[in-house]
Design an enzyme around this catalytic site. Structure first.
Site, PDB file in Angstrom:
ATOM      1  N   GLY A  88       0.831  -1.208   0.000  1.00 26.35           N
ATOM      2  CA  GLY A  88       0.000   0.000   0.000  1.00 26.35           C
ATOM      3  C   GLY A  88       0.864   1.256   0.000  1.00 26.35           C
ATOM      4  N   ARG A 152       1.252  -5.868  -4.833  1.00 27.33           N
ATOM      5  CA  ARG A 152       1.408  -6.774  -3.695  1.00 27.33           C
ATOM      6  C   ARG A 152       1.880  -8.171  -4.105  1.00 27.33           C
ATOM      7  NH1 ARG A 152      -0.213  -4.613   1.018  1.00 27.33           N
ATOM      8  NH2 ARG A 152      -1.852  -3.045   1.008  1.00 27.33           N
ATOM      9  N   ASP A 183       5.791  -7.731   5.180  1.00 24.38           N
ATOM     10  CA  ASP A 183       5.715  -8.798   4.178  1.00 24.38           C
ATOM     11  C   ASP A 183       6.690  -8.545   3.025  1.00 24.38           C
ATOM     12  OD1 ASP A 183       3.766 -10.305   5.464  1.00 24.38           O
ATOM     13  OD2 ASP A 183       2.109  -9.238   4.506  1.00 24.38           O
ATOM     14  N   LYS A 209       8.596   0.832   5.130  1.00 31.55           N
ATOM     15  CA  LYS A 209       7.414   1.614   4.784  1.00 31.55           C
ATOM     16  C   LYS A 209       6.166   0.996   5.366  1.00 31.55           C
ATOM     17  CE  LYS A 209       4.585   0.053   2.405  1.00 31.55           C
ATOM     18  NZ  LYS A 209       3.612  -0.672   1.568  1.00 31.55           N
ATOM     19  N   THR A 210       5.230   1.719   5.801  1.00 35.12           N
ATOM     20  CA  THR A 210       3.826   1.367   6.022  1.00 35.12           C
ATOM     21  C   THR A 210       3.186   2.383   6.957  1.00 35.12           C
ATOM     22  OG1 THR A 210       2.170  -0.205   6.791  1.00 35.12           O
ATOM     23  CG2 THR A 210       4.295  -0.405   7.872  1.00 35.12           C
ATOM     24  N   ASP A 212       0.824   1.798   8.671  1.00 34.39           N
ATOM     25  CA  ASP A 212       0.340   1.058   9.847  1.00 34.39           C
ATOM     26  C   ASP A 212       1.264   1.203  11.058  1.00 34.39           C
ATOM     27  OD1 ASP A 212      -1.489   0.270   8.002  1.00 34.39           O
ATOM     28  OD2 ASP A 212      -1.116  -1.879   8.157  1.00 34.39           O
TER      29      ASP A 212
HETATM   30  P1  FBP Z   1       1.081  -2.059   3.697  1.00 38.04           P
HETATM   31  O1  FBP Z   1       1.168  -3.052   4.821  1.00 38.04           O
HETATM   32  O2  FBP Z   1       1.407  -2.627   2.386  1.00 38.04           O
HETATM   33  O3  FBP Z   1       1.850  -0.811   3.998  1.00 38.04           O
HETATM   34  O4  FBP Z   1      -0.438  -1.575   3.548  1.00 38.04           O
HETATM   35  C1  FBP Z   1      -1.126  -1.084   4.613  1.00 38.04           C
HETATM   36  C2  FBP Z   1      -2.586  -0.841   4.303  1.00 38.04           C
HETATM   37  O5  FBP Z   1      -2.816   0.524   4.032  1.00 38.04           O
HETATM   38  C3  FBP Z   1      -3.442  -1.331   5.465  1.00 38.04           C
HETATM   39  O6  FBP Z   1      -3.552  -0.362   6.462  1.00 38.04           O
HETATM   40  C4  FBP Z   1      -4.730  -1.673   4.770  1.00 38.04           C
HETATM   41  O7  FBP Z   1      -5.471  -2.631   5.479  1.00 38.04           O
HETATM   42  C5  FBP Z   1      -4.265  -2.217   3.470  1.00 38.04           C
HETATM   43  O8  FBP Z   1      -3.046  -1.579   3.182  1.00 38.04           O
HETATM   44  C6  FBP Z   1      -5.240  -1.997   2.350  1.00 38.04           C
HETATM   45  O9  FBP Z   1      -4.742  -2.607   1.224  1.00 38.04           O
HETATM   46  P2  FBP Z   1      -5.258  -2.359  -0.243  1.00 38.04           P
HETATM   47  O10 FBP Z   1      -4.548  -1.153  -0.764  1.00 38.04           O
HETATM   48  O11 FBP Z   1      -4.803  -3.569  -0.969  1.00 38.04           O
HETATM   49  O12 FBP Z   1      -6.729  -2.166  -0.191  1.00 38.04           O
END
Ligand code: FBP
Length: 560
Positions: A88, A152, A183, A209-210, A212
């Site tokens: 993300g 992803r 991941d 990065k994230t 979260d």
């Molecule tokens: P990452 O772990 O890849 O940084 O993504 C985090 C995130 O934003 C989460 O908070 C959320 O649940 C998820 O991605 C949503 O994913 P998508 O973009 O595939 O809907």
């Protein structure tokens, strides 16, 4: 393309670097120290899985200044480096690319940076683009991952690893930089090991990065993007609070992104003082049921109603559903059931048929729980998992589930004469609007520094490292740069029925300073309308406002 005045102004922003990197890498020294060890029980297995990359030391860059530290050999080498944005989006990704690019060009103007488009799949399928100075300049200090795109894809089959190596060799790469979360960096560690085992001479460096905020440990103080995303969510949550206190007629249920850990919810709570903020890790630790959670919310709703205040704000972390023990067990059984019956399940046309199919296959107790949920939630629980096997919690409307349950509990209380208020509500989800925001000054500086540090690690001939910039609660003039071995952050976890090496996810620690600060005040916030409204993120002005790190970081580092 017409750009906004703010974007134009942000182009002129010069991100700050840790002092040690300010004059490039010529003459830079490297200090090594023992890295943290994986959990004792997993060490032997990790050693066997990562024979070439296990046991590396932590590195810190220091000014050489005639000191004893080892020097980077041939700092001006011509390099070809590939970069991948993975998972993300998180604010600041473009500045990682900018820092990497500027480092490479400062080292040797002939060095080149190649972007692999659409995430790790771009390396496997060789979808590439040259990253030029003009391209970097068009994206400096902007949000998003759109410069090269993200994805992803999990590199897991032998064919994918071979294809990734073939692409890297074809482009004559010295290194690949993977910008991602836990991941994606697990993938980076596997790729580093694979390249080393094949003696390919191609380094792999990760960047944390994230939004979260769950990729952190003693060496990685924060993942980038968390600062900006939480500032933006806190602005919006604060505005919603003020609206609720102005209109005095709604309870607002605000779901906040964050797949698993509740760091985002906790940070926004610390910034805005809502009436209720649920923390998934606490729910799990105290084995709370959905019913217990509803009780907690109703206690605040009812006590506030007694004061004539039929309004308020509840923060709900996105990942909550997977931390409620009964729901966790249900999701685990659904995961297995869906994996075992993939073809039959996919052949069903309607959501109704799919729901009936899984209800028929669940064990009695879980079938009862599943059927008791609203139909939309039942459907959301059986939607596709992501490529890493995660339930897509951003698509599950937990805030609406809680509203429905609170409403029916209040109706019961009303009948019993224990609640005399009026309950009207609004539901919100704050998530995607934060992931591509213009990075805060903190993230703009941090990301540029992480990218520049990634270059320094490559120039130092290192592989299997995560770029690390430390001392982040202090001004950038006191930041330190280095690298942490990826394998040192791993453990073995059970995923899809088998043991897998993965980078440990950092959940909210219930004995950590941020949670304790929240827990000390939430009783009073449950009843109060004395909300805290942080207002919009600032990019220009006094550094006390523009460069302030997150409350989480300040509390964790004892700066508050
Ligand atoms: P990452 O772990 O890849 O940084 O993504 C985090 C995130 O934003 C989460 O908070 C959320 O649940 C998820 O991605 C949503 O994913 P998508 O973009 O595939 O809907």
């Amino acid at each position: 393309m017409e750009i906004s005045p703010l974007q134009k102004a942000r182009y002129a922003y010069q991100p700050k670097l840790p002092p040690v990197l300010k004059s490039g890498i010529a003459g830079l020294g490297i200090e090594k120290s023992p890295a943290a060890l994986p959990p004792e029980g997993d060490r032997e297995r990790l050693k066997a899985l990562f024979p070439s990359t296990y046991g590396k030391e932590r590195v810190t860059f220091v000014a050489q200044a005639g000191g004893k530290a080892a020097k980077i050999e041939g700092p001006g080498r011509e390099l070809r480096v590939g970069v991948i944005l993975s998972g993300g989006p998180a604010p600041g990704g473009h500045n990682v690319v900018a820092g990497l690019f500027d480092g490479l060009k400062a080292g040797n103007a002939a060095s080149r940076l190649i972007g692999f488009r659409g995430g790790p799949g771009g390396l496997v399928d060789d979808k590439n683009m040259e990253i030029t100075a003009a391209l970097v300049d068009a994206y400096r200090n902007t949000g998003g991952f759109d410069m090269i795109g993200s994805g992803r894809t999990k590199i897991e089959t032998p064919e994918q690893f071979d294809a990734a190596l073939a692409t890297a060799k074809k482009h004559g790469l010295s290194a690949v930089v993977v910008v991602g979360g836990d991941d994606s960096n697990t993938n980076a560690a596997l790729l580093a090991e694979f390249f080393a085992a094949r003696k390919a001479g191609i380094a792999v460096i990760g960047v944390p990065k994230t939004i979260d905020g769950d990729l952190k440990n003693e060496d990685i103080e924060a993942s980038f993007g968390f600062d900006t995303a939480t500032k933006l969510y806190a602005e919006l949550a604060g505005n919603i609070e003020r609206d609720s206190a102005s209109g005095r007629k709604y309870w607002h249920f605000v779901k906040l992104m964050g797949r698993s850990a509740s760091h985002i919810g906790l940070e926004v709570a610390l910034q805005t003082r809502p009436n209720v903020a649920l923390i998934s890790e606490e729910v799990e630790a105290n084995k709370l049921s959905l019913g217990n959670i509803v009780d907690e919310i109703c206690a605040s709703v009812s006590a506030r109603a007694d004061k004539g205040e039929n309004f308020g704000v509840v923060l709900v972390p996105e990942g909550l559903i997977e931390f409620v023990p009964e729901m966790k067990a249900l999701i685990a059984e659904l995961n297995e059931l869906l994996a075992a019956n993939e073809a039959a399940f996919n052949a069903l046309a309607s959501a109704e048929e799919k729901r009936a199919f899984v209800t028929g296959k669940l064990k009695a107790e879980r079938a009862r729980l599943y059927s008791s949920l609203p139909a939309e939630i039942q459907t959301q629980l059986i939607w596709d998992r992501d490529p890493h096997g995660n339930v897509q919690v951003s698509r599950i409307e937990t805030e609406k589930l809680l509203i429905a349950m609170v409403k029916s509990r209040l109706a019961e209380m009303s009948k019993a004469g224990t609640y005399k208020g009026k309950f009207d509500y609004q539901a919100h989800f704050l998530g995607y609007e934060g992931r591509c925001a213009f990075p805060s000054n903190f993230d703009a500086d941090y990301c540029y520094s992480l990218g520049y540090t990634a270059f320094a690690l490559i120039a130092a001939g290192l592989s299997g490292y995560l770029s690390s910039v430390k001392n982040l609660a202090a001004p950038a003039s006191e930041w330190k740069a280095g690298g942490v071995p990826l394998v040192s952050m791993m453990n073995i976890e059970r995923r899809h029925g088998s043991d897998k090496p993965v980078i440990r996810k950092a959940l909210v620690e219930l004995d950590g300073a941020p949670f304790k600060a929240f827990a000390a005040h939430r009783g009073e916030w449950a009843l109060s309308s004395d909300f805290r409204v942080p207002g919009p993120m600032q990019y220009f002005g006094s550094p006390e406002v523009t460069d302030r790190p997150s409350e989480t970081l300040l509390l964790e580092k004892g700066r508050k």
